[in-house]
Each structure stands twice: as structure tokens, then as C-alpha cells.
Design a protein around this motif. Structure first.
Motif, PDB file in Angstrom:
ATOM      1  N   SER B 173     -21.631 -43.162  28.610  1.00  6.33           N
ATOM      2  CA  SER B 173     -20.490 -43.251  27.802  1.00  6.33           C
ATOM      3  C   SER B 173     -20.788 -43.014  26.477  1.00  6.33           C
ATOM      4  CB  SER B 173     -19.940 -44.747  28.211  1.00  6.33           C
ATOM      5  OG  SER B 173     -20.906 -45.788  27.772  1.00  6.33           O
ATOM      6  N   ARG B 174     -22.020 -43.179  26.097  1.00  7.34           N
ATOM      7  CA  ARG B 174     -22.207 -42.868  24.571  1.00  7.34           C
ATOM      8  C   ARG B 174     -23.449 -42.068  24.505  1.00  7.34           C
ATOM      9  NH1 ARG B 174     -19.684 -47.460  20.986  1.00  7.34           N
ATOM     10  NH2 ARG B 174     -18.072 -48.219  22.593  1.00  7.34           N
ATOM     11  N   ASP B 175     -23.858 -41.270  23.824  1.00  5.72           N
ATOM     12  CA  ASP B 175     -24.838 -40.254  23.445  1.00  5.72           C
ATOM     13  C   ASP B 175     -26.170 -41.197  23.396  1.00  5.72           C
ATOM     14  OD1 ASP B 175     -27.187 -38.569  22.654  1.00  5.72           O
ATOM     15  OD2 ASP B 175     -25.646 -37.450  21.804  1.00  5.72           O
ATOM     16  N   PRO B 176     -26.968 -41.034  24.541  1.00 11.19           N
ATOM     17  CA  PRO B 176     -28.379 -41.768  24.666  1.00 11.19           C
ATOM     18  C   PRO B 176     -29.332 -41.602  23.667  1.00 11.19           C
ATOM     19  CG  PRO B 176     -28.326 -40.115  26.476  1.00 11.19           C
ATOM     20  CD  PRO B 176     -26.940 -39.965  25.628  1.00 11.19           C
ATOM     21  N   SER B 177     -29.247 -40.430  22.804  1.00  8.65           N
ATOM     22  CA  SER B 177     -30.382 -40.137  21.939  1.00  8.65           C
ATOM     23  C   SER B 177     -29.907 -40.884  20.567  1.00  8.65           C
ATOM     24  CB  SER B 177     -30.280 -38.543  21.407  1.00  8.65           C
ATOM     25  OG  SER B 177     -30.664 -37.885  22.610  1.00  8.65           O
ATOM     26  N   SER B 178     -28.658 -40.700  20.068  1.00  5.48           N
ATOM     27  CA  SER B 178     -28.024 -41.337  19.002  1.00  5.48           C
ATOM     28  C   SER B 178     -27.234 -42.673  18.849  1.00  5.48           C
ATOM     29  CB  SER B 178     -27.124 -40.217  18.238  1.00  5.48           C
ATOM     30  OG  SER B 178     -26.036 -40.055  19.134  1.00  5.48           O
ATOM     31  N   GLY B 179     -26.822 -42.853  20.120  1.00  2.00           N
ATOM     32  CA  GLY B 179     -25.725 -43.958  20.266  1.00  2.00           C
ATOM     33  C   GLY B 179     -24.349 -43.714  19.883  1.00  2.00           C
ATOM     34  N   VAL B 180     -24.189 -42.382  19.410  1.00  2.42           N
ATOM     35  CA  VAL B 180     -22.957 -41.973  19.026  1.00  2.42           C
ATOM     36  C   VAL B 180     -21.867 -42.119  20.125  1.00  2.42           C
ATOM     37  CG1 VAL B 180     -21.443 -39.877  18.119  1.00  2.42           C
ATOM     38  CG2 VAL B 180     -23.730 -40.421  17.148  1.00  2.42           C
ATOM     39  N   LYS B 181     -20.409 -42.409  19.693  1.00  2.24           N
ATOM     40  CA  LYS B 181     -19.538 -42.732  20.706  1.00  2.24           C
ATOM     41  C   LYS B 181     -18.731 -41.471  21.250  1.00  2.24           C
ATOM     42  CE  LYS B 181     -15.744 -45.732  22.251  1.00  2.24           C
ATOM     43  NZ  LYS B 181     -14.355 -46.442  21.936  1.00  2.24           N
ATOM     44  N   ARG B 182     -19.467 -40.892  22.063  1.00  2.00           N
ATOM     45  CA  ARG B 182     -19.082 -39.370  22.715  1.00  2.00           C
ATOM     46  C   ARG B 182     -19.773 -39.529  24.185  1.00  2.00           C
ATOM     47  NH1 ARG B 182     -21.515 -36.245  18.347  1.00  2.00           N
ATOM     48  NH2 ARG B 182     -23.672 -36.352  18.957  1.00  2.00           N
ATOM     49  N   VAL B 216     -10.330 -33.727  36.183  1.00  2.00           N
ATOM     50  CA  VAL B 216     -11.421 -34.545  36.377  1.00  2.00           C
ATOM     51  C   VAL B 216     -11.918 -35.266  35.063  1.00  2.00           C
ATOM     52  CG1 VAL B 216     -13.669 -34.370  37.296  1.00  2.00           C
ATOM     53  CG2 VAL B 216     -12.035 -33.113  38.243  1.00  2.00           C
ATOM     54  N   TRP B 217     -11.931 -34.283  33.819  1.00  2.00           N
ATOM     55  CA  TRP B 217     -12.515 -34.664  32.638  1.00  2.00           C
ATOM     56  C   TRP B 217     -11.586 -35.998  32.251  1.00  2.00           C
ATOM     57  CZ3 TRP B 217     -16.508 -34.543  29.189  1.00  2.00           C
ATOM     58  CH2 TRP B 217     -16.367 -34.902  28.069  1.00  2.00           C
ATOM     59  N   ALA B 218     -10.375 -36.061  32.323  1.00  2.00           N
ATOM     60  CA  ALA B 218      -9.556 -37.201  31.862  1.00  2.00           C
ATOM     61  C   ALA B 218      -9.948 -38.346  32.761  1.00  2.00           C
ATOM     62  CB  ALA B 218      -8.064 -36.708  31.980  1.00  2.00           C
ATOM     63  N   ALA B 219      -9.880 -38.150  33.918  1.00  2.00           N
ATOM     64  CA  ALA B 219     -10.265 -39.278  34.864  1.00  2.00           C
ATOM     65  C   ALA B 219     -11.934 -39.890  34.433  1.00  2.00           C
ATOM     66  CB  ALA B 219     -10.237 -38.920  36.289  1.00  2.00           C
ATOM     67  N   LEU B 220     -12.706 -39.048  34.342  1.00  2.00           N
ATOM     68  CA  LEU B 220     -14.076 -39.533  33.694  1.00  2.00           C
ATOM     69  C   LEU B 220     -14.008 -40.238  32.658  1.00  2.00           C
ATOM     70  CD1 LEU B 220     -17.119 -39.236  34.486  1.00  2.00           C
ATOM     71  CD2 LEU B 220     -17.192 -37.366  33.053  1.00  2.00           C
ATOM     72  N   LEU B 221     -13.248 -39.824  31.669  1.00  2.00           N
ATOM     73  CA  LEU B 221     -13.125 -40.455  30.363  1.00  2.00           C
ATOM     74  C   LEU B 221     -12.520 -42.018  30.513  1.00  2.00           C
ATOM     75  CD1 LEU B 221     -12.142 -38.024  27.465  1.00  2.00           C
ATOM     76  CD2 LEU B 221     -14.497 -38.599  28.356  1.00  2.00           C
ATOM     77  N   ASP B 222     -11.490 -42.084  31.307  1.00  2.00           N
ATOM     78  CA  ASP B 222     -10.803 -43.277  31.643  1.00  2.00           C
ATOM     79  C   ASP B 222     -11.643 -44.047  32.168  1.00  2.00           C
ATOM     80  OD1 ASP B 222      -8.384 -44.921  31.968  1.00  2.00           O
ATOM     81  OD2 ASP B 222      -8.870 -44.539  33.956  1.00  2.00           O
ATOM     82  N   GLY B 223     -12.446 -43.534  33.288  1.00  2.00           N
ATOM     83  CA  GLY B 223     -13.576 -44.604  33.894  1.00  2.00           C
ATOM     84  C   GLY B 223     -14.644 -45.113  33.077  1.00  2.00           C
ATOM     85  N   LEU B 224     -15.141 -44.096  32.173  1.00  2.00           N
ATOM     86  CA  LEU B 224     -16.307 -44.474  31.297  1.00  2.00           C
ATOM     87  C   LEU B 224     -15.607 -45.588  30.262  1.00  2.00           C
ATOM     88  CD1 LEU B 224     -17.805 -41.082  30.346  1.00  2.00           C
ATOM     89  CD2 LEU B 224     -18.822 -43.165  31.710  1.00  2.00           C
ATOM     90  N   ASP B 225     -14.505 -45.586  29.870  1.00  2.00           N
ATOM     91  CA  ASP B 225     -13.800 -46.386  28.939  1.00  2.00           C
ATOM     92  C   ASP B 225     -13.651 -47.875  29.686  1.00  2.00           C
ATOM     93  OD1 ASP B 225     -12.703 -47.079  26.479  1.00  2.00           O
ATOM     94  OD2 ASP B 225     -10.765 -47.303  27.682  1.00  2.00           O
TER      95      ASP B 225
END
Lengths: 199, 446
Positions: B173-182, B216-225
Motif C-alpha cells: 500500500s506504500r512504497d517499501p523502499s521509502s515509505g511514501v504513500k503510493r 481493476v486498478w480502482a478496485a485495487l486502490l480501494d482494497g489497499l485503502d
């Protein structure tokens, strides 16, 4: 006739110095060097000078080694037995790599830290699992040695590495050029070359 | 596919308490209140996602008590076949799911006919794999009790290779290298999930999904949230999409280390998902120490060529060499980064000569990783976007071609391969770490 003993030992060591070829081939350094020079005259091996230099096979040497090793296996008539041992080796290989990784890196609180070897209890747990795996590896080595006597060198060198580690020289598990992992890595290469399987 | 509802009255009747722990199959259901000790870690995560309204393929869990019984007397739960039949699907997956995660240690079976003897055999093999020597070693090293046993999760197969609107991936759900929220992850179109994690196929960055499968992308973002809000932590999911429809197959909270973990804790506190005391508690002394290891300074204009898995910590800058021989020769003129598909003993002199090592296939427990760590060298494995062409002297990625000799910097913790000589960073310059340490010193000021 091409000296397969030294040629193939060097093939599986990869690229290294005279002392290690001699040790792995169980020959004196003088004898090994003389045989390497003969192979070099035939264009099968070459010595690279410089700080990262050493002895290694030429492309022609790799091809000749592959041809001779295949002929040796056919003559012995033990391909099935070697292939079966390789399958058992492949079951053990990931566990050995897990153990080497656990030796170098220690998972704690979700962080894989470098193992600083200050926790003797952890280190002895890893070592105990090495010893357990080695018992199972011994069966594979016995099969290989029966199929092709030259494989005996691996049992000898694996036992030597583990013996030194259990005696307290723990760098012989995964950190030295003659460590358990390095000998294992060469055995992996030898099995691939012997069976003609690309890595 | 049969929709999964709450358990039927009949299955309630069957779950009346008996002597000893319940060994019977439990349908995956949002109504099941059982914990990971009964559902296993994977099963519990699936039930949690169902409760959050996320799409999860229907299935059932055979609890670890059944594994213990099987290992004791060789019997399986009597309702296994009935539970499989009740799914009314043509094919199922059969996966292990212990209470404590043991990734990759036990067996998985895909495409099993739920009405065939193969189902029984697959469940037996998963149970038996609890005692596989490699799994025993894993438990020894991680301090996991040997008598727990594993659950088995049987689920309807969803196919990532069904058509051009299908695929598989993994996502943080966030970048594992930096922790940035993406969101960050790997993706393959028209491939099963096993290919994504095997490292044998070059994956694509997750972001490629947005353009090709926006639904699929939208559903993935929703699930991650949703999972982030539920676990109040960064999460990692595995997913498959079949004909444009997304399915979640696994969720795991946490899993970030070092600076990324620090940044996530601080951001979650700022977002109000956790309080500052929780943020401080989450970062152990070990993690704070890990946050101080040298890393590439992550800036917006950083030119990241590829990412793999960090396999030997540290940062190294050098010129690309594509064979061990070239590395040994080039090393006399300055530091070299050896990039290989994988390594064999034939590469040992190249490994010795190189300042850092990158392989394009293989995982953190490969010969290359072990040798690199033994030599104390930064190493990255499984940088699947790179392809090595030693004959042409070129390193290729999806978008560009780098000739041998091109300078790069590698980060053996985060797994980044960056063009040129990148800066490294230390804890003094990390504003997130400073804020967190401020909170821990009972000083809430920013």
C-alpha cells in the motif's frame, strides 16, 4: 590424453589459484601446476595475471570438459543414479541456502540484521541445523561416489569444512573459499556440468 | 462461481462443540469470528478482507487441529469432500496457512479438481510438508513451536492467464523502499501469480495496471485503502484479476524496515490512523538501528533503472560489467558493479573484483546472495526488469539500453539500481526519524 582430473576440478571451482585447485584435486601443488601448464599448452585453460587473476578454463576448455565428462558418465553407465542424486540434492539446496542466509542475516522484529555473532545460542541453533542437513547430504554423496568415484572429493571437503566449524572456526560455514557453502556451490555446478544441464 | 455467504444453519449445527479442538472444514465467511489459531494467518486475512467488503474467491479452511490429527494418526476430516463439493467450482487451489507465516516453506497445489482423489492427496501433502526438513529448519531459526501444525486453505481457482484482461500481482500500500504513500508492486499480464513471485519472468511495475485495466486498478486502490484503515499499518496483498475482475488472495500487514518503517509510522500518526505513542512503540531499537544504515538518498529526480530485492546491505557505485572476466579486468581502473542473470562458480573472480553485485533472477537465498554477504558486498537479486546481453555488452530494460561501463549506484537494502553516482543518506538528515525520536522523548513539538 587430456587430464580430466585437473581440468574438471578447475571447471567446478570456476576461477581460482593454484593452491585451491591442488587441494580440491588432492594433488601436490607442483604436480597440479605441471598439469595446468600442459592444459594451457593445449589451449584449454589460461592464467590471468593481476590482483583478481588466477587459473580458469577457456571456452575451448569448457567444451572439451563437457565432452569428456559426458563420455565418462556414459562409460560408467550410471546416469540414472547421478540424476536421482541430483534430484535429492535439489531438495536439500534451498535449505542449505536458508541456513547460509540465517548465518549472515538474523531476522528480528521484522528486520533482517547482519548477524553479529554475539548470540551464541542462535549461532549454535544454526550450526545444529547444518549438522542435521549434512547427515542427509552424506547419503547423496555416497550415491554419487558409488556412481562416479571422483565425487568423493566433495564428501571429504564438506566434512572438513563442517569439522572446522563445529570445532569453533565458524567462518568455515559460509565465509571462506573452502567453506561448506562454497564446496556445496561447486558440487551444484559439478552436477549440472556432469548431467549437461544448463544453469 | 458460487457467492460465499454466512454459514448455512446446517453448518452451524455441525459446529456444535465436541471434545477436543474442532478439525472440521470452515467455509471462508465474514461471519466467522475465529482467530489465526483456528483459521491460520492466511485464512484469517481472507476472512478479514471479506468483512471489509473486498472480493475474495470462495473457499474453506481446514484448521491446524486437523493437521495435528493427521500427523498423529493419518486421518483427515470427514467433511473434506463435502466441503469441496459444496463450493461448486471446477478447480481449486490448496495452500498452506500456518498461524505464524512461513513463506515458501510448505507445499501449494493449483488447479485441483475438488471432486477428485487429488484433493485429498493435496491436503495430505500440505499437512506432511509441515514436517519437511526445510520447514523444521525455518521454525528452529525463527523460534516457532513445532507442534502448531498448519491450516489448509482450499479456494476456487481464479486464473491470471484467462484472457488479455487477466493477470496477477503483488502490491504494497506504500512504497517499501521509502515509505511514501503510493502503491508499489509487481505485475504480470496473462500470467499466474506463481510467475510473479518466482523471479523467473521479468515483471512490470504495478502502475501499468492503471492504463490497461482502470477498473481493476480502482478496485485495487480501494482494497489497499480498506486494509490499511483496518490494520492501521502498511499492507502487502497478493491478487489476481480474471477477465477484468479483481480478486484478493492474501493480505499481510507490516513488513517494512528501516527508514521506510519510520516514515510510515510518522505518516500514519499524521493521518490520524494511529497515535504518536503507537508510532513510537512500533519502532523497536533494532528498527531504529536499521534506519541508520547507509541508503541511497531518495529524491524526486532520482533515476531508478530497476528494482530487485536487497540481498546484502550497503550502497555501492561503480561501472557496469556484464561478465566476471570483464569485472576482473575493469576493476583495476576503479569500482565495478557486476550484473549477471545469476551466478555460478565461474563468476567467483568477478564477485571478488566487484564493489557490488546485481542478479536479474533468483531470491535473497541464492548462491549469489550468500557469496556477496560472505564478502560483505552490497547485493541486489531478482532485478527482473533487467536483461543482460554480454555479447553486445549491453544491459537492457523496458525503456532503455545501458552500455557496459555506464556508472550506476546500487542499494543492497532497498534493492534500487540507480543511474549515475547517487548520494547516500544517514539518520541525521532524516526529518521523519527526527520527529519520531522527538515524540519518543516526550516532546510532541514538530
Amino acid at each position: 590424453m587430456t587430464d580430466l582430473r585437473v581440468l574438471h576440478t578447475l571447471r567446478c571451482l570456476g576461477f581460482t589459484d593454484l593452491a585451491r585447485v591442488a587441494d580440491a584435486a588432492a594433488l601436490s601443488e607442483a604436480d597440479t601446476e605441471s598439469r595446468l601448464i600442459d592444459l594451457a599448452v593445449d589451449g584449454l585453460v589460461t592464467r590471468t595475471p593481476g590482483p583478481f587473476g588466477g587459473w580458469g578454463l577457456t571456452e575451448a576448455g569448457k567444451a572439451e570438459d563437457a565432452r569428456l565428462v559426458a563420455a565418462e558418465l556414459t562409460a560408467a553407465g550410471t546416469r540414472e543414479s547421478v540424476a536421482g542424486a541430483f534430484e535429492r540434492f535439489l531438495v536439500l539446496n534451498p535449505e542449505l541456502l536458508d541456513l547460509c542466509t540465517a548465518w549472515h542475516m538474523r531476522p528480528a522484529d521484522g528486520v533482517a540484521e547482519l548477524n553479529d555473532h554475539t548470540d551464541a545460542a542462535y549461532d549454535s541453533r544454526v550450526l545444529a541445523r547444518f549438522v542435521d542437513l549434512d547427515r542427509r547430504a552424506a547419503d547423496v554423496c555416497t550415491t554419487l561416489e558409488t556412481a562416479l568415484p571422483r565425487f568423493a572429493s566433495y564428501r571429504r571437503r564438506l566434512s572438513a569444512a563442517l569439522g572446522r566449524a563445529t570445532a569453533g572456526e565458524l567462518e568455515h560455514l559460509a565465509d571462506t573459499t573452502t567453506s561448506y557453502h562454497n564446496v556445496w556451490f561447486q558440487l551444484h555446478e559439478d552436477l549440472l556440468v556432469t548431467l549437461g544441464i544448463p544453469r | 462461481m458460487t457467492p460465499t455467504g454466512p454459514p448455512s444453519p446446517r453448518s452451524h449445527d455441525r459446529s456444535l462443540p465436541l471434545a477436543g479442538p474442532d478439525r472440521r472444514a470452515r467455509p471462508l465467511s465474514p461471519a466467522d469470528p475465529a482467530g489465526p489459531d483456528v483459521l491460520g494467518g492466511k485464512g484469517h486475512g481472507l476472512v478479514t478482507m471479506m468483512r471489509l467488503g473486498m472480493p475474495v474467491p470462495p473457499g474453506f479452511v481446514i484448521p491446524p487441529a486437523a493437521c495435528r490429527a493427521y500427523l498423529r494418526d493419518g486421518t483427515l476430516p470427514e467433511d473434506l469432500e463435502a466441503a469441496a463439493r459444496d463450493l461448486r467450482v471446477p478447480l481449486v487451489s490448496v495452500r498452506s496457512g500456518a498461524e505464524v507465516s512461513m513463506p515458501g516453506m510448505m507445499d501449494t497445489f493449483l488447479d485441483v479438481d475438488p471432486c477428485s482423489p487429488r484433493l485429498r492427496a493435496a491436503v495430505e501433502e500440505v499437512f506432511a510438508s509441515w514436517l519437511a526438513p526445510r520447514a523444521v529448519t525455518y521454525r528452529e531459526l525463527h523460534g516457532i513451536p513445532h507442534d502448531l501444525g498448519t491450516a489448509v486453505v482450499v479456494q476456487a481457482m481464479v486464473s491470471g492467464e484467462h484472457d488479455e484482461h487477466s493477470g496477477s500481482g503483488v502490491a504494497f500500500s506504500r512504497d517499501p523502499s521509502s515509505g511514501v504513500k503510493r502503491p508499489y508492486g509487481d505485475l504480470l499480464f496473462e500470467r499466474p501469480g506463481s510467475d510473479v513471485v518466482s523471479g523467473s519472468v521479468a515483471t512490470r511495475p504495478l502502475a501499468g495496471l492503471e492504463e490497461r485495466e482502470p477498473g481493476v486498478w480502482a478496485a485495487l486502490l480501494d482494497g489497499l485503502d480498506r486494509v490499511e484503515r483496518h490494520y492501521r499499518d502498511v499492507c502487502h496483498v497478493e491478487f489476481t484479476f480474471e477477465s477484468g475482475r479483481l480478486w484478493f488472495l492474501q493480505v499481510r500487514p507490516g513488513g517494512l524496515a528501516g527508514r521506510a518503517a519510520v516514515r510510515v509510522a510518522v505518516d500514519l500518526a499524521d493521518e490520524g490512523l494511529i497515535d504518536r505513542a503507537t508510532a513510537v512503540r512500533r519502532l523497536s531499537a533494532r528498527q531504529l538501528r536499521a534506519a541508520r544504515t547507509a541508503r541511497i538518498r531518495l529524491t524526486d529526480d532520482l533515476d531508478v533503472i530497476a528494482r530487485g530485492t536487497g540481498a546484502g546491505p550497503g550502497v555501492a557505485t561503480g561501472r557496469i560489467a556484464l561478465t566476471a572476466d570483464r569485472a576482473a579486468r575493469m576493476a583495476s581502473d576503479g569500482p565495478v558493479i557486476l550484473v549477471r542473470p545469476h551466478t555460478s562458480p565461474l563468476d567467483m573472480h568477478g564477485l571478488a573484483a566487484a564493489a557490488g553485485i546485481v542478479t536479474t533472477v533468483g531470491g535473497p537465498t541464492s548462491h549469489a546472495a550468500v557469496v556477496a554477504r560472505a564478502m560483505g558486498k552490497p547485493a541486489i537479486v531478482g532485478a527482473g526488469a533487467l536483461s543482460v546481453d554480454p555479447a553486445a555488452g549491453l544491459l537492457r530494460t523496458a525503456g532503455r539500453v545501458l552500455p557496459e561501463g555506464t556508472p550506476v549506484t546500487i542499494d543492497g537494502t532497498g534493492g534500487e539500481v540507480v543511474a549515475g553516482a547517487a548520494d547516500t543518506t544517514t539518520d541525521e538528515s532524516d526529518p521523519y526519524l527526527e520527529r519520531l525520536l522527538g515524540w519518543s522523548a516526550n516532546n510532541p513539538g514538530d
